[in-house]
Design a protein around this motif. Sequence first.
Motif, PDB file in Angstrom:
ATOM      1  N   SER A 239       0.849  -1.187   0.000  1.00 36.54           N
ATOM      2  CA  SER A 239       0.000   0.000   0.000  1.00 36.54           C
ATOM      3  C   SER A 239       0.887   1.241   0.000  1.00 36.54           C
ATOM      4  O   SER A 239       2.063   1.183   0.382  1.00 36.54           O
ATOM      5  N   PRO A 240       0.367   2.374  -0.436  1.00 38.31           N
ATOM      6  CA  PRO A 240       1.187   3.592  -0.430  1.00 38.31           C
ATOM      7  C   PRO A 240       1.769   3.910   0.946  1.00 38.31           C
ATOM      8  O   PRO A 240       2.919   4.345   1.046  1.00 38.31           O
ATOM      9  N   GLY A 241       0.986   3.668   2.016  1.00 40.72           N
ATOM     10  CA  GLY A 241       1.504   3.939   3.351  1.00 40.72           C
ATOM     11  C   GLY A 241       2.653   3.021   3.725  1.00 40.72           C
ATOM     12  O   GLY A 241       3.647   3.458   4.312  1.00 40.72           O
ATOM     13  N   SER A 242       2.536   1.727   3.390  1.00 38.98           N
ATOM     14  CA  SER A 242       3.596   0.777   3.699  1.00 38.98           C
ATOM     15  C   SER A 242       4.866   1.100   2.924  1.00 38.98           C
ATOM     16  O   SER A 242       5.975   1.095   3.474  1.00 38.98           O
ATOM     17  N   VAL A 243       4.709   1.394   1.632  1.00 36.82           N
ATOM     18  CA  VAL A 243       5.869   1.705   0.799  1.00 36.82           C
ATOM     19  C   VAL A 243       6.537   2.989   1.268  1.00 36.82           C
ATOM     20  O   VAL A 243       7.767   3.058   1.414  1.00 36.82           O
ATOM     21  N   ALA A 244       5.737   4.028   1.518  1.00 36.64           N
ATOM     22  CA  ALA A 244       6.316   5.295   1.951  1.00 36.64           C
ATOM     23  C   ALA A 244       6.962   5.166   3.324  1.00 36.64           C
ATOM     24  O   ALA A 244       8.017   5.760   3.586  1.00 36.64           O
ATOM     25  N   GLY A 245       6.335   4.391   4.218  1.00 38.62           N
ATOM     26  CA  GLY A 245       6.896   4.239   5.560  1.00 38.62           C
ATOM     27  C   GLY A 245       8.212   3.490   5.559  1.00 38.62           C
ATOM     28  O   GLY A 245       9.170   3.901   6.228  1.00 38.62           O
TER      29      GLY A 245
ATOM     30  N   ALA B 299       2.762  13.137   8.192  1.00 35.84           N
ATOM     31  CA  ALA B 299       2.353  11.923   7.480  1.00 35.84           C
ATOM     32  C   ALA B 299       3.536  10.986   7.259  1.00 35.84           C
ATOM     33  O   ALA B 299       3.413   9.767   7.405  1.00 35.84           O
ATOM     34  N   THR B 300       4.695  11.544   6.918  1.00 33.76           N
ATOM     35  CA  THR B 300       5.885  10.722   6.708  1.00 33.76           C
ATOM     36  C   THR B 300       6.297  10.014   7.988  1.00 33.76           C
ATOM     37  O   THR B 300       6.622   8.816   7.988  1.00 33.76           O
ATOM     38  N   ALA B 301       6.298  10.748   9.105  1.00 37.05           N
ATOM     39  CA  ALA B 301       6.661  10.140  10.384  1.00 37.05           C
ATOM     40  C   ALA B 301       5.666   9.055  10.781  1.00 37.05           C
ATOM     41  O   ALA B 301       6.049   7.995  11.291  1.00 37.05           O
ATOM     42  N   ALA B 302       4.371   9.308  10.544  1.00 38.30           N
ATOM     43  CA  ALA B 302       3.354   8.296  10.872  1.00 38.30           C
ATOM     44  C   ALA B 302       3.537   7.047  10.023  1.00 38.30           C
ATOM     45  O   ALA B 302       3.410   5.917  10.521  1.00 38.30           O
ATOM     46  N   ASP B 303       3.827   7.224   8.735  1.00 41.26           N
ATOM     47  CA  ASP B 303       4.066   6.067   7.868  1.00 41.26           C
ATOM     48  C   ASP B 303       5.273   5.269   8.338  1.00 41.26           C
ATOM     49  O   ASP B 303       5.271   4.034   8.305  1.00 41.26           O
ATOM     50  N   ALA B 304       6.335   5.968   8.764  1.00 42.35           N
ATOM     51  CA  ALA B 304       7.543   5.287   9.230  1.00 42.35           C
ATOM     52  C   ALA B 304       7.255   4.464  10.484  1.00 42.35           C
ATOM     53  O   ALA B 304       7.719   3.327  10.616  1.00 42.35           O
TER      54      ALA B 304
END
Length: 372
Positions: A99-105, A226-231
């Motif tokens: 998912s975009p969140g998993s990939v970005a994180g 958002a980036t920190a949350a994804d990580a």
Amino acid sequence: LVPGESLRLVVVEATPGRIVLREAPGATPAAAQPTALTDAGLPATAARALLAAAAELGLSPRSPAEAGTLGARAASAGVKTPAQAASFARLAARGLPTSPGSVAGLAALLEGVPIGRALATVLSLARQAISGAGATGKPPSPSSTAPHAASLAQLVDMLHAVATTVARRAVEGQPEALRRALADLGTASGARGAGARSPESSSVRSLLLQIAAHPTAEAMLARAAATAADAVGAQALAAAAPTASFGADGGSYFQLPLPGGDTAEIRVAPDAEHRDTAERGGKGQRLVFLLHLSALGPVVIDAAVARDGVNAVVRVARPEAQRLAAARIGGLERGLRGIGVGRPTVSVEPLRRDGTTGLIPPPPASGLDLSA
């Protein structure tokens, strides 16, 4: 090769005096594959990085059609950068969510953005935004009314309080405190280990998502939150991302914020790949901690934990840090015995200067792109 064709290579060996390259397995020396990826919507740099990562994992497309399919999947996963391309390839190879969140994180973790510093950045940006909103003297717009501003300020205060609690629990040295810290951070593994999970609205990850979606949050603040949350959310996937040096072994990987904005990077691996620990005391674990400290530099603590005791090695890069660590070995051993660890052994070694900055490897290089 003829003009217009490319040859993709993989680094097989890299030492200060020697670099060995070989042709990527299954790589087709043609420009059609990167073109198929860019036609699917990937930026050129991400397309090259995706092909390099796929070659490293043995998943190179065998035809332009396969490359186009891979590019379409990557585009739907939100791949825009080389790091995101590398994280997508590793997740896809393992059959993990893309998912975009998993990939970005996972990309945020691969790029080496420490959680502690990311939180400090979000809090700083949020306070600037709140302070600026109150000092401009401009009438509020429909998207920045007083209730919204107050709500953002409340979220920031909550985030600061929870992040401070996580940092304090991370250094208490008690297993329950560490489990609570992971639960408060919002990691799935921490929630399972803590038993009673913290309220969803009060976890670090949930608060970051609320700040990112807040109507008064400026673009830079929303993106950082958002980036920190994804990580934070992707930490459970990091240990399973397959690479040559960081295999998918069912272990755990996570970062914890420390007081002052620093970060502890921790990996817990099953004992199956560490037979020496098992031989000393049966079933055990190997724990590796990486800390980047402003005064000491990088500090790696590599501990083999078994029923009969703990054997730990502290590796530091700076000579003064080595002397400081060596002078405090006795105190660490006494502390371990004080919490019931039998026969602890601690030693200090220099940290090899091999460019290591994290427990998980960086994204693979985008490869050499040579054209006639």
